[in-house]
Design an enzyme around this catalytic site. Structure first.
Site, PDB file in Angstrom:
ATOM      1  CG  HIS A 105      -7.781   1.610   1.309  1.00 10.38           C
ATOM      2  ND1 HIS A 105      -8.525   1.885   2.442  1.00 10.38           N
ATOM      3  CD2 HIS A 105      -8.669   1.174   0.372  1.00 10.38           C
ATOM      4  CE1 HIS A 105      -9.789   1.615   2.212  1.00 10.38           C
ATOM      5  NE2 HIS A 105      -9.913   1.192   0.957  1.00 10.38           N
ATOM      6  CG  ASP A 107     -10.937   1.758  -3.737  1.00 11.66           C
ATOM      7  OD1 ASP A 107     -10.647   1.180  -2.672  1.00 11.66           O
ATOM      8  OD2 ASP A 107     -11.979   2.415  -3.891  1.00 11.66           O
ATOM      9  CG  HIS A 253     -11.247   5.360   0.461  1.00 13.68           C
ATOM     10  ND1 HIS A 253     -10.542   5.283  -0.711  1.00 13.68           N
ATOM     11  CD2 HIS A 253     -11.840   4.149   0.621  1.00 13.68           C
ATOM     12  CE1 HIS A 253     -10.699   4.091  -1.255  1.00 13.68           C
ATOM     13  NE2 HIS A 253     -11.479   3.372  -0.460  1.00 13.68           N
ATOM     14  NE  ARG A 268     -15.477  -1.421  -4.957  1.00 14.63           N
ATOM     15  CZ  ARG A 268     -14.232  -1.819  -4.680  1.00 14.63           C
ATOM     16  NH1 ARG A 268     -13.605  -1.344  -3.618  1.00 14.63           N
ATOM     17  NH2 ARG A 268     -13.625  -2.699  -5.443  1.00 14.63           N
TER      18      ARG A 268
END
Length: 279
Positions: A105, A107, A253, A268
């Site tokens: 996918h 982000d 990723h 994150r």
């Protein structure tokens, strides 16, 4: 120390040595880091000591405006910090995406301004599993059959925020009005490198605008299969103290499964991107 840049795989990725991020970086060092990021797409800093959120936030801000987190139950003290992992408090998950594998996918591709970069710092890592796979969007686009490139030229794909899995179950139709969605060019141009990258992904891409469902599925399946080819990928084995920064404009990723009984905990910070330009 002199900065060293060590490629991690033939496909993409590089380790940057000689930098202590807890002490900050000079303008000269940052220029070297940016150049490596644009060249290798994923950069790794090992053995970093970043106990405070602000240390990671300060480094991330060098790359641009930070995206604020809209899921407060997983956020940190800073509005741009989110925790990924399976720690619990009183039976409730403290982090997002706590268990399981994830398909490739990009982000925040379902937003008008998808993420420019994602910075992930490893605090606790299981003894095995939980690796992150990265695919080189440039190489994937270049490897597509000519008939696919010609057919999707100028077209956009619709991406949907759908971690529940309905998009990945391709036999089901999804009502995209139920969630967050946005259409972006299938081939986007990276604003810094000028190169074309494939901008679709199996986890959240729903369909290609303007095409019948069967043709859209046929084209997307070719793209999904190309993304997962090993020659275009780098698999990262996490260690505590790793800080990874990847460029969402030209990479995808995915995540391997891991034992949910073992702790996996990462911090994150996401850098806000621009509206993708047509390739």
């Amino acid at each position: 120390m002199t900065i060293e840049i060590i490629p991690r795989s033939p496909a993409l990725g590089a380790e940057i040595r000689g930098v202590d991020l807890s002490k900050g970086v000079t303008d000269s060092e940052f220029a070297t880091i940016i150049e490596a990021w644009h060249r290798y797409q994923v950069i790794l800093f090992r053995d970093q000591q970043l106990p405070e959120e602000q240390q990671q936030v300060a480094f991330a801000q060098r790359f641009g405006e930070l995206a604020q987190i809209h899921v407060p139950e997983y956020s940190g003290d800073h509005p741009a910090v989110m925790y990924i992992g399976n720690l619990k408090h009183k039976g409730q998950n403290m982090g997002a995406l706590p268990v399981g594998e994830m398909e490739f996918h990009i982000d925040q591709c379902y937003q008008e301004r998808p993420a420019k970069g994602t910075m992930l710092y490893a605090i606790e890592i299981p003894s095995e599993g939980g690796q992150t796979l990265f695919a080189n969007g440039y190489k994937v686009y270049e490897a597509l059959p000519r008939w696919v490139k010609d057919r999707v030229a100028g077209l956009k794909a619709v991406h949907v925020y759908d971690y529940g899995g309905a998009v990945t179950e391709r036999s089901k139709m999804v009502d995209i009005t139920d969630g967050i969605s946005c259409a972006h060019p299938i081939a986007r141009v990276h604003p810094a490198t000028g190169r074309k990258s494939l901008f679709v992904n199996k986890l959240m891409t729903h369909h290609i605008e303007g095409l019948e469902w069967q043709e859209s599925e046929k084209l997307l399946n070719v793209m999904f299969e190309t993304i997962s080819k090993p020659e275009f990928c780098y698999e990262h084995e996490w260690r505590v103290g790793d800080l990874l920064l990847w460029d969402n404009r030209c990479t995808l990723h995915a995540r391997r499964d891991f034992n949910p009984a073992e702790r996996r905990w990462l911090r994150r910070v996401t850098v806000l991107g621009e509206v993708p330009e047509q390739g």
